[in-house]
Design an enzyme around this catalytic site. Structure first.
Site, PDB file in Angstrom:
ATOM      1  N   CYS A  60      -0.126   3.484  -6.080  1.00  0.00           N
ATOM      2  CA  CYS A  60      -0.890   2.385  -5.503  1.00  0.00           C
ATOM      3  C   CYS A  60      -2.147   2.929  -4.856  1.00  0.00           C
ATOM      4  CB  CYS A  60       0.005   1.736  -4.458  1.00  0.00           C
ATOM      5  SG  CYS A  60      -0.871   0.686  -3.338  1.00  0.00           S
TER       6      CYS A  60
ATOM      7  N   GLY B 147       2.980   2.510  -2.173  1.00  0.00           N
ATOM      8  CA  GLY B 147       3.488   2.939  -3.482  1.00  0.00           C
ATOM      9  C   GLY B 147       2.877   4.230  -3.997  1.00  0.00           C
TER      10      GLY B 147
ATOM     11  N   GLY C  97       0.742  -1.266   0.000  1.00  0.00           N
ATOM     12  CA  GLY C  97       0.000   0.000   0.000  1.00  0.00           C
ATOM     13  C   GLY C  97       0.766   1.308   0.000  1.00  0.00           C
TER      14      GLY C  97
HETATM   15  P1  5GP Z   1       6.982   3.722  -5.327  1.00  0.00           P
HETATM   16  O1  5GP Z   1       8.470   3.659  -5.252  1.00  0.00           O
HETATM   17  O2  5GP Z   1       6.492   4.223  -6.640  1.00  0.00           O
HETATM   18  O3  5GP Z   1       6.385   4.459  -4.162  1.00  0.00           O
HETATM   19  O4  5GP Z   1       6.454   2.206  -5.153  1.00  0.00           O
HETATM   20  C1  5GP Z   1       6.809   1.203  -6.050  1.00  0.00           C
HETATM   21  C2  5GP Z   1       6.077  -0.074  -5.658  1.00  0.00           C
HETATM   22  O5  5GP Z   1       4.662   0.083  -5.711  1.00  0.00           O
HETATM   23  C3  5GP Z   1       6.330  -1.252  -6.574  1.00  0.00           C
HETATM   24  O6  5GP Z   1       7.564  -1.847  -6.400  1.00  0.00           O
HETATM   25  C4  5GP Z   1       5.158  -2.170  -6.206  1.00  0.00           C
HETATM   26  O7  5GP Z   1       5.423  -2.931  -5.047  1.00  0.00           O
HETATM   27  C5  5GP Z   1       4.042  -1.189  -5.880  1.00  0.00           C
HETATM   28  N1  5GP Z   1       3.070  -1.107  -6.973  1.00  0.00           N
HETATM   29  C6  5GP Z   1       3.301  -0.953  -8.283  1.00  0.00           C
HETATM   30  N2  5GP Z   1       2.159  -0.896  -8.977  1.00  0.00           N
HETATM   31  C7  5GP Z   1       1.158  -1.029  -8.099  1.00  0.00           C
HETATM   32  C8  5GP Z   1      -0.265  -1.068  -8.221  1.00  0.00           C
HETATM   33  O8  5GP Z   1      -0.860  -0.926  -9.279  1.00  0.00           O
HETATM   34  N3  5GP Z   1      -0.947  -1.263  -7.066  1.00  0.00           N
HETATM   35  C9  5GP Z   1      -0.325  -1.419  -5.875  1.00  0.00           C
HETATM   36  N4  5GP Z   1      -1.060  -1.640  -4.803  1.00  0.00           N
HETATM   37  N5  5GP Z   1       1.009  -1.348  -5.716  1.00  0.00           N
HETATM   38  C10 5GP Z   1       1.742  -1.165  -6.822  1.00  0.00           C
END
Ligand code: 5GP
Length: 345
Positions: free
Chosen positions: A186, A183, A181
């Site tokens: 996300c 991300g 959660g």
């Molecule tokens: P960020 O660095 O952009 O904050 O987080 C990256 C991470 O978000 C990814 O490695 C993956 O675990 C998560 N993530 C990627 N796409 C999605 C999505 O569509 N839904 C959710 N719940 N998490 C995602």
């Protein structure tokens, strides 16, 4: 129903308390680490930051660029076997050893992963991740992959609590991926109400993993170099970045012109955009749990990664850690209610 009363923390709830240090300059800080992994016995050394296995982050171009900084890339799972063949043929040993091969948990994923890994002995990481790592199916799949590849480094996730970290490590994972959660694209927390503040998840999961000789990746939720440092300070062995590395020339996304400015599309892997592209739309029984955003195009990723690593080096000098490995030991977090001064926006 039960309520846990202890407050859990995100990156925005803390700052590092500065400590006396003999370090004169951030150039004295060594960000590389060497790990020997529990099950595979494989060794890896480098800077333990990982580009996320998302369509518009974990591309082959990103892997080539980040490998120059000794940084890892979890290559997304949507490349064909033929595309992998071309990449492997043109990649150096160092580039291949800084690449993670991503896999889902279906039989087809397993077969494809086998074909990819057979291309080079230097491909040593398999990243098996699903949104809900609490599924029994993941545990079984990790066991199956461990049996098939005793010498490869297996990453499994995503989970956020110590009990499940232990279960995945006992099932054969060398590294557990932590984060549900947090991300940047996300929407799980709003769509489902499920989640765990990322810094507490890292602290608790690192403790569980290290007790068994396993490692963790803090995955998601970093919005600046300070957050990356906090993830390491909390005990993450590796930190995975999506949004911070998106929007670059190497990210593999399409550059879009709008009102004379350049943008790049970035979307969650469970977003409508991703499902339209890879699965022919959102299946009726599920909801999209990711968003699609347009990021200002940021050019080459080299400056961005240097900036991130420079920030983490600087954190180390503030707390007197000559090596990244010492950062957790030198970390005292203070709880805060404010982070930055926003007078100028
Ligand atoms: P960020 O660095 O952009 O904050 O987080 C990256 C991470 O978000 C990814 O490695 C993956 O675990 C998560 N993530 C990627 N796409 C999605 C999505 O569509 N839904 C959710 N719940 N998490 C995602």
């Amino acid at each position: 129903m039960r309520i846990e009363q202890e407050l859990k923390l995100g990156f925005k709830d803390v700052l590092f308390r500065p400590k006396r240090s003999t370090l004169k300059s951030r150039s004295q800080v060594d960000l590389s680490r060497e790990f020997t992994f529990k099950h595979s016995g494989e060794k890896w050394s480098g800077v333990p930051v990982i580009a996320a296995n998302m369509d518009s982050v974990g591309s082959f171009e990103m892997a080539k660029a980040l490998s120059e900084h000794q940084v890892l890339t979890a290559v997304h799972k949507h490349y064909s076997v033929a595309q992998w063949q071309t990449f492997v043929a043109g990649a150096s040993e160092k580039e291949l050893s800084n690449v993670m091969v991503s896999s889902g948990t279906s039989d087809a994923d397993f077969e494809k992963t086998q074909q990819i890994l057979a291309m080079s002995q230097h491909l040593m990481f398999i990243c098996i991740d699903i949104a809900n790592g609490y599924s029994e199916h993941l545990v079984e799949f990790v066991g199956k992959v461990r049996t098939a590849f005793p010498n490869k480094v297996i990453i499994a996730g995503n989970v956020v609590t110590g009990d499940m970290v232990e279960e995945l490590i006992l099932a054969g994972a060398d590294i557990v991926k932590v984060g549900i959660g947090p991300g940047s694209v996300c929407t799980t927390r709003v769509k489902t109400g499920v989640g765990y503040p990322q810094l507490s998840a890292i602290i608790e999961c690192a403790d569980a993993a290290h007790g068994l000789g396993g490692r963790i990746i803090g995955d998601g939720g970093c919005s600046c170099a300070g957050d990356v440092a906090k993830a390491f300070g909390g005990g993450a062995d590796f930190v995975m970045l999506g949004g911070m590395l998106a929007g670059h020339e190497e990210s593999g996304g399409e550059v879009i012109e709008k009102d004379g400015k350049q943008f790049m599309k970035f979307y969650g892997m469970s977003s409508q955009s991703a499902m339209d592209k890879h699965s022919g739309g959102v299946a009726k029984y599920r909801a999209a749990e990711g968003k699609t955003v347009l990021l200002p195009y940021r050019g080459s990723v080299h400056d961005t990664i240097s900036d991130i690593l420079g920030g983490v080096r600087s954190t180390c000098t503030y707390v007197g850690a000559a090596k990244l490995k010492e950062l957790t030991k030198r970390t005292t977090f203070i709880r805060v209610q404010e982070q930055e001064n926003n007078v100028f926006g």
